[in-house]
Design an enzyme around this catalytic site. Structure first.
Site, PDB file in Angstrom:
ATOM      1  N   GLU A   1     -15.004 -11.099  10.122  1.00 31.58           N
ATOM      2  CA  GLU A   1     -15.377  -9.565  10.429  1.00 31.58           C
ATOM      3  C   GLU A   1     -16.619  -9.584  10.853  1.00 31.58           C
ATOM      4  O   GLU A   1     -17.008  -8.998  11.622  1.00 31.58           O
ATOM      5  CB  GLU A   1     -15.176  -8.813   8.944  1.00 31.58           C
ATOM      6  CG  GLU A   1     -13.773  -8.606   8.779  1.00 31.58           C
ATOM      7  CD  GLU A   1     -13.562  -7.574   7.660  1.00 31.58           C
ATOM      8  OE1 GLU A   1     -14.695  -6.864   7.231  1.00 31.58           O
ATOM      9  OE2 GLU A   1     -12.527  -7.690   6.946  1.00 31.58           O
TER      10      GLU A   1
ATOM     11  N   GLU B   1      -4.468   2.043  -2.480  1.00 34.16           N
ATOM     12  CA  GLU B   1      -4.940   0.979  -2.910  1.00 34.16           C
ATOM     13  C   GLU B   1      -4.781   0.774  -4.452  1.00 34.16           C
ATOM     14  O   GLU B   1      -5.234   1.868  -5.251  1.00 34.16           O
ATOM     15  CB  GLU B   1      -6.385   0.511  -2.580  1.00 34.16           C
ATOM     16  CG  GLU B   1      -6.771   0.755  -1.104  1.00 34.16           C
ATOM     17  CD  GLU B   1      -6.680  -0.596  -0.565  1.00 34.16           C
ATOM     18  OE1 GLU B   1      -5.797  -1.483  -1.175  1.00 34.16           O
ATOM     19  OE2 GLU B   1      -7.077  -0.871   0.379  1.00 34.16           O
TER      20      GLU B   1
ATOM     21  N   HIS C   1      -7.603  -9.253   1.405  1.00 32.39           N
ATOM     22  CA  HIS C   1      -6.770  -9.863   0.396  1.00 32.39           C
ATOM     23  C   HIS C   1      -6.646 -11.314   0.582  1.00 32.39           C
ATOM     24  O   HIS C   1      -6.753 -11.921   1.721  1.00 32.39           O
ATOM     25  CB  HIS C   1      -5.416  -9.352   0.744  1.00 32.39           C
ATOM     26  CG  HIS C   1      -5.516  -7.738   0.533  1.00 32.39           C
ATOM     27  ND1 HIS C   1      -5.701  -6.969   1.927  1.00 32.39           N
ATOM     28  CD2 HIS C   1      -5.308  -6.759  -0.302  1.00 32.39           C
ATOM     29  CE1 HIS C   1      -5.708  -5.633   1.527  1.00 32.39           C
ATOM     30  NE2 HIS C   1      -5.386  -5.607   0.266  1.00 32.39           N
TER      31      HIS C   1
ATOM     32  N   HIS D   1      -2.040  -5.578  -6.339  1.00 35.76           N
ATOM     33  CA  HIS D   1      -2.344  -6.885  -5.851  1.00 35.76           C
ATOM     34  C   HIS D   1      -3.762  -7.459  -5.785  1.00 35.76           C
ATOM     35  O   HIS D   1      -4.594  -6.431  -6.187  1.00 35.76           O
ATOM     36  CB  HIS D   1      -1.705  -7.030  -4.389  1.00 35.76           C
ATOM     37  CG  HIS D   1      -2.193  -5.664  -3.622  1.00 35.76           C
ATOM     38  ND1 HIS D   1      -1.948  -4.409  -3.655  1.00 35.76           N
ATOM     39  CD2 HIS D   1      -3.298  -5.694  -2.866  1.00 35.76           C
ATOM     40  CE1 HIS D   1      -2.560  -3.461  -2.844  1.00 35.76           C
ATOM     41  NE2 HIS D   1      -3.430  -4.626  -2.129  1.00 35.76           N
TER      42      HIS D   1
ATOM     43  N   CYS E   1     -14.058  -6.785   2.917  1.00 40.82           N
ATOM     44  CA  CYS E   1     -13.267  -6.919   1.910  1.00 40.82           C
ATOM     45  C   CYS E   1     -11.927  -7.104   2.377  1.00 40.82           C
ATOM     46  O   CYS E   1     -11.525  -6.786   3.761  1.00 40.82           O
ATOM     47  CB  CYS E   1     -13.394  -5.774   0.860  1.00 40.82           C
ATOM     48  SG  CYS E   1     -13.251  -3.969   1.806  1.00 40.82           S
TER      49      CYS E   1
ATOM     50  N   HIS F   1       0.848  -1.096  -0.132  1.00 40.24           N
ATOM     51  CA  HIS F   1      -0.036   0.078   0.162  1.00 40.24           C
ATOM     52  C   HIS F   1       0.814   1.301   0.142  1.00 40.24           C
ATOM     53  O   HIS F   1       0.292   2.393  -0.586  1.00 40.24           O
ATOM     54  CB  HIS F   1      -1.035   0.079   1.156  1.00 40.24           C
ATOM     55  CG  HIS F   1      -2.033  -0.813   1.113  1.00 40.24           C
ATOM     56  ND1 HIS F   1      -2.360  -1.919   1.929  1.00 40.24           N
ATOM     57  CD2 HIS F   1      -2.959  -1.424  -0.227  1.00 40.24           C
ATOM     58  CE1 HIS F   1      -3.275  -2.804   1.580  1.00 40.24           C
ATOM     59  NE2 HIS F   1      -3.671  -2.463   0.429  1.00 40.24           N
TER      60      HIS F   1
ATOM     61  N   GLU G   1      -5.617  -2.412  -6.557  1.00 42.04           N
ATOM     62  CA  GLU G   1      -6.001  -3.714  -6.596  1.00 42.04           C
ATOM     63  C   GLU G   1      -6.470  -4.256  -7.883  1.00 42.04           C
ATOM     64  O   GLU G   1      -7.186  -3.577  -8.526  1.00 42.04           O
ATOM     65  CB  GLU G   1      -6.929  -3.923  -5.351  1.00 42.04           C
ATOM     66  CG  GLU G   1      -6.302  -3.398  -3.954  1.00 42.04           C
ATOM     67  CD  GLU G   1      -7.173  -3.408  -2.844  1.00 42.04           C
ATOM     68  OE1 GLU G   1      -6.600  -3.853  -1.896  1.00 42.04           O
ATOM     69  OE2 GLU G   1      -8.405  -3.532  -3.129  1.00 42.04           O
TER      70      GLU G   1
END
Length: 175
Positions: A86, A111, A68, A31, A66, A25, A113
């Site tokens: 979460e 970000e 990774h 990524h 959300c 980041h 992504e």
């Protein structure tokens, strides 16, 4: 505790290595990521408000969860893992589409992504993890779109981008 790593990818989603999440980041390196939207029978989206102590975007509203993917983890496995971590529940997920976005934060992080967007259905109440989530609510899809235009500062940078893609996907595919 070892810092979590993200999967670095090409624009074609081919893995090319791993990097510590914070470093990825800081350097704005592309990524792999995922975004989960959970809907109920009323076609409302379960939104979460990020925990107050988060290092970026605290107390902002965003999609259900959300995060990774980990090395060797499928998109669906990652989505289910993080949904349980979460929000305290698991449901079947289906990947809808993926796209690339780049979004800077006020704190200097970015970000960048290749985001896999997934959908799931659930009608219960979550058992939120207070380390991750401050509050949650169900909100009508059209009401989100309207509120986001009136109060964009209430939502995460990535959610504004992802929701637009999600909204148009739903329009085009009549889900």
């Amino acid at each position: 505790m070892k810092e979590e790593q993200v999967v670095l990818v090409t624009i074609n989603d081919e893995p090319i290595g791993l990097m510590n999440k914070l470093e990825a980041h800081e350097k704005a390196v592309l990524h792999r990521a995922f975004s989960v939207f959970v809907l109920n029978d009323k076609n409302e989206v379960m939104l979460q408000q990020r925990a107050q102590h988060k290092y970026h975007s605290p107390l902002l509203w965003t999609n259900t969860c959300c995060s990774h993917q980990r090395a060797g983890e499928t998109n669906i496995e990652a989505g289910k893992r993080r949904l349980e971590e979460e929000m305290g529940f698991v449901t079947e997920l289906k990947e809808l589409f993926h796209f690339i976005y780049k979004a800077p934060f006020d704190n200097g992080l970015t970000e960048h992504e290749l985001d896999h967007v997934m959908i799931g259905y659930y009608n219960g109440e979550p058992a939120i993890n207070r380390d991750e989530v401050e509050h949650w609510k169900w909100m009508d899809i059209e009401a989100i779109r309207v509120d986001m235009k009136s109060n964009p500062e209430h939502y995460t940078v990535w959610f504004k981008i992802i929701f637009n893609e999600f909204y148009h996907y739903l329009e085009d595919h009549k889900l």
